[in-house]
Enzyme design. Structure first.
Site, mmCIF file in Angstrom:
data_model
loop_
_atom_site.group_PDB
_atom_site.id
_atom_site.type_symbol
_atom_site.label_atom_id
_atom_site.label_comp_id
_atom_site.label_asym_id
_atom_site.label_seq_id
_atom_site.Cartn_x
_atom_site.Cartn_y
_atom_site.Cartn_z
ATOM 1 N N GLY A 197 0.805 -1.212 0.000
ATOM 2 C CA GLY A 197 0.000 0.000 0.000
ATOM 3 C C GLY A 197 0.839 1.263 0.000
ATOM 4 N N GLU A 210 9.043 -2.640 -0.651
ATOM 5 C CA GLU A 210 9.917 -3.608 0.022
ATOM 6 C C GLU A 210 9.493 -5.034 -0.322
ATOM 7 O OE1 GLU A 210 11.599 -4.602 4.467
ATOM 8 O OE2 GLU A 210 9.452 -4.328 4.213
ATOM 9 N N GLU A 252 26.480 -1.806 13.795
ATOM 10 C CA GLU A 252 26.837 -0.953 14.926
ATOM 11 C C GLU A 252 25.622 -0.400 15.672
ATOM 12 O OE1 GLU A 252 29.498 2.074 13.639
ATOM 13 O OE2 GLU A 252 31.157 0.683 13.242
#
Length: 199
Positions: free
Chosen positions: A128, A132, A153
């Protein structure tokens, strides 16, 4: 292994297709880019779409020889609370594919390697608003790496080894709720019922 964007063609795609008229990059960070696109809808009207461009990622379901799942506990600032998840991370430019990402992330986040790997599934996490794309792998025959890769880190992780019942208890307590890990729980349930994905 991913979805073929050419599956829908011709008249079918034109019923839904949104033509990009203008694309404006609002902010570009280390792993995301925030874009506003002006689009022309199929009926000729115009709309704006707010999109987060995001690097691809991979996640791992690492099962111990005792049949327990290794999870990581971490603080997620986006939701301002602790989240318990399966190991996962972004695909580096040096990774040749999702499995290589999964192997690296398992070692970095848990200190473990695995002798057996298998692809489980892949999906867009939240189409939406973001592109990704996530690949999920299962890892078994785990063993501790002699000199494991270092965590990032900015990561502060705690390992949790959970039985099937303990993992579901974490879910019911609201501690295990991110999409990839909820998928992992239901996949685990399917394995116990001897049901394969797609059946």
């Amino acid at each position: 292994m991913g979805y073929d964007k050419n599956t829908f063609k011709g008249d079918d795609i034109m019923l839904f297709y949104e033509e990009t008229i203008k694309s404006t990059s609002i902010y570009k960070g280390n792993i995301t880019e925030y874009v506003v696109e002006d689009v022309k809808l199929p009926d000729g009207k115009q709309a704006k779409r707010e999109i987060v461009r995001h690097d691809s990622a991979a996640a791992v379901l690492p099962f111990t020889k005792d049949g327990e799942l290794i999870l990581v506990k971490q603080y997620r600032k986006a939701i301002d609370q602790i989240s318990i998840e399966i190991p996962a991370g972004l695909q580096d430019k040096t990774d040749k594919d999702g499995m290589e990402t999964a192997k690296r992330e398992l070692e970095e986040e848990t200190g473990y390697k695995a002798k057996k790997w298998s692809f489980v599934t892949s999906f867009y996490s939240t189409p939406g608003f973001t592109d990704e794309f996530l690949e999920i792998y299962e890892a078994t025959d785990l063993y501790l790496a002699e000199d494991p890769l270092s965590q990032d880190e900015d990561e502060n992780l705690e390992l949790i080894t959970a039985s099937y019942e303990q993992a579901w208890d974490l879910y019911h307590k609201g501690l295990l709720r991110d999409s990839k890990t909820v998928f992992a729980l239901f996949y685990w349930k399917m394995k116990k019922l001897d049901i394969k994905l797609g059946e």
